[in-house]
Scaffold this motif. Sequence first.
Motif, PDB file in Angstrom:
ATOM      1  N   ALA A 196       1.538  -2.311 -10.205  1.00 31.47           N
ATOM      2  CA  ALA A 196       0.731  -3.152  -9.326  1.00 31.47           C
ATOM      3  C   ALA A 196       1.662  -4.030  -8.503  1.00 31.47           C
ATOM      4  CB  ALA A 196      -0.240  -4.011 -10.141  1.00 31.47           C
ATOM      5  N   LEU A 237       2.555   1.680  -3.560  1.00 31.72           N
ATOM      6  CA  LEU A 237       1.630   2.103  -4.609  1.00 31.72           C
ATOM      7  C   LEU A 237       1.166   3.542  -4.424  1.00 31.72           C
ATOM      8  CD1 LEU A 237      -0.499  -1.145  -5.084  1.00 31.72           C
ATOM      9  CD2 LEU A 237       1.350  -0.276  -6.522  1.00 31.72           C
ATOM     10  N   SER A 238       1.285   4.069  -3.200  1.00 31.14           N
ATOM     11  CA  SER A 238       0.926   5.470  -2.964  1.00 31.14           C
ATOM     12  C   SER A 238       1.891   6.422  -3.665  1.00 31.14           C
ATOM     13  CB  SER A 238       0.929   5.766  -1.458  1.00 31.14           C
ATOM     14  OG  SER A 238      -0.056   5.017  -0.788  1.00 31.14           O
ATOM     15  N   PRO A 289       2.892   5.516 -10.197  1.00 37.66           N
ATOM     16  CA  PRO A 289       1.780   5.704 -11.134  1.00 37.66           C
ATOM     17  C   PRO A 289       0.840   4.495 -11.154  1.00 37.66           C
ATOM     18  CG  PRO A 289       3.861   6.353 -12.128  1.00 37.66           C
ATOM     19  CD  PRO A 289       4.208   5.672 -10.849  1.00 37.66           C
ATOM     20  N   SER A 290      -0.354   4.680 -11.690  1.00 35.41           N
ATOM     21  CA  SER A 290      -1.421   3.677 -11.595  1.00 35.41           C
ATOM     22  C   SER A 290      -1.154   2.407 -12.393  1.00 35.41           C
ATOM     23  CB  SER A 290      -2.754   4.280 -12.041  1.00 35.41           C
ATOM     24  OG  SER A 290      -2.673   4.740 -13.374  1.00 35.41           O
ATOM     25  N   HIS A 291      -0.212   2.445 -13.352  1.00 36.66           N
ATOM     26  CA  HIS A 291       0.044   1.217 -14.120  1.00 36.66           C
ATOM     27  C   HIS A 291       0.927   0.234 -13.342  1.00 36.66           C
ATOM     28  CE1 HIS A 291       4.202   2.361 -15.305  1.00 36.66           C
ATOM     29  NE2 HIS A 291       3.734   3.580 -15.358  1.00 36.66           N
ATOM     30  N   ARG A 330       0.830  -1.205   0.000  1.00 33.75           N
ATOM     31  CA  ARG A 330       0.000   0.000   0.000  1.00 33.75           C
ATOM     32  C   ARG A 330       0.864   1.254   0.000  1.00 33.75           C
ATOM     33  NH1 ARG A 330      -4.116   0.682   4.894  1.00 33.75           N
ATOM     34  NH2 ARG A 330      -2.160   1.090   6.001  1.00 33.75           N
ATOM     35  N   ASP A 335       3.863  -4.521 -14.140  1.00 37.29           N
ATOM     36  CA  ASP A 335       3.052  -3.582 -14.915  1.00 37.29           C
ATOM     37  C   ASP A 335       1.657  -4.157 -15.117  1.00 37.29           C
ATOM     38  OD1 ASP A 335       1.974  -2.275 -17.550  1.00 37.29           O
ATOM     39  OD2 ASP A 335       3.621  -0.986 -16.888  1.00 37.29           O
ATOM     40  N   GLU A 336       0.670  -3.456 -14.611  1.00 38.81           N
ATOM     41  CA  GLU A 336      -0.718  -3.925 -14.669  1.00 38.81           C
ATOM     42  C   GLU A 336      -1.202  -4.099 -16.101  1.00 38.81           C
ATOM     43  OE1 GLU A 336      -4.412  -5.137 -13.394  1.00 38.81           O
ATOM     44  OE2 GLU A 336      -2.794  -4.573 -12.018  1.00 38.81           O
ATOM     45  N   ASN A 337      -0.753  -3.237 -17.005  1.00 38.66           N
ATOM     46  CA  ASN A 337      -1.258  -3.251 -18.375  1.00 38.66           C
ATOM     47  C   ASN A 337      -0.498  -4.205 -19.293  1.00 38.66           C
ATOM     48  OD1 ASN A 337      -3.068  -1.170 -17.659  1.00 38.66           O
ATOM     49  ND2 ASN A 337      -1.480   0.369 -18.050  1.00 38.66           N
TER      50      ASN A 337
END
Length: 316
Positions: A63, A55-56, A59-61, A52, A91-93
């Motif tokens: 994970a 990830l704060s 960037p959102s990509h 947590r 990388d989430e994407n």
Amino acid sequence: MNPIIEKLAREHAASFRRNFLELSRDLFENGTTGKLYHPGEFGGYRERLLKRMLLSFLPSHFACSEGFVIGHTSKVDPASRSTQCDVIVYDENETPKLETGDLRRFFPVETVYGVGEIKSVVEAKRFEETLDKLSKVKRMRVDPPPIVYPTKPTHMVMQFFQLHQAFVDEGFDRRAAARMAYDVFEHPAQNIVTFLVCERIEFNGGDNLSSLMKRIVSASPGGDEQFAMRHNMILSIEDGYQSYFHGHGIPTTYPRVLNEKLGMSAATGVRIVDANDRNDHIIAFLGDIASALGNAMIFPFNVSSYINVEATNIGW
């Protein structure tokens, strides 16, 4: 540092330290016996705290998960499959959802930014074993991926293609130039970022984090290439933070970097930030890991390179 960002970072650091050291024990430790009700849940809670916090600041990509890192040569090379990793930053994407029936995740090495281990109290022997495990994960990137052209981050992709073009200009064909531009020993951003986070280290005698790291580094066999496979950083909540420095004390997260004065890549020195009540060691870790992960390159996942298919070619 921007005062707003600094305030937010220090609040995250203080909260993380408090929850990691105190709340986790309040939730999972028997106050009478001192034993944990459920060691697995205790460790899992601490892993979630770290994920947590990371990830704060990313960037959102990005994970985070636990699981295994796998390479495209794992069928013939056991070293291309890691043991269980506590934290995998990916990388989430770009990452496929590879999992078994019990939902254990497998992550192709090409799309992994970083790998971390989370521990409580680490004995000196176990400490070195953990660092060796992180080194083995890093070595999974030594062999070039099936597609050597990186996809992220943009500024590092540009750097890779500039290097690639330099080799083309020297007369190498484009395929050979790409293979030459991929070199995790000379270009550490092409490799996985590895780190250890623990509550504290159980030192021998009068040791501390600084003397322990100096001894480990001086006793290590091998040359610069072995040094390049070292971990990037260590955060011990109660002892301090370890990264590296080069040149005239310039901080770096890489164990081997280009030394401008020497004109060549060389091993770096050990940098220590002692633990204090201001949580400077946690702040240093946060800044460094966000920077290192933000510079780490990932590469395209090519599913065909992971699957063996027998076929017959018919010419005409």
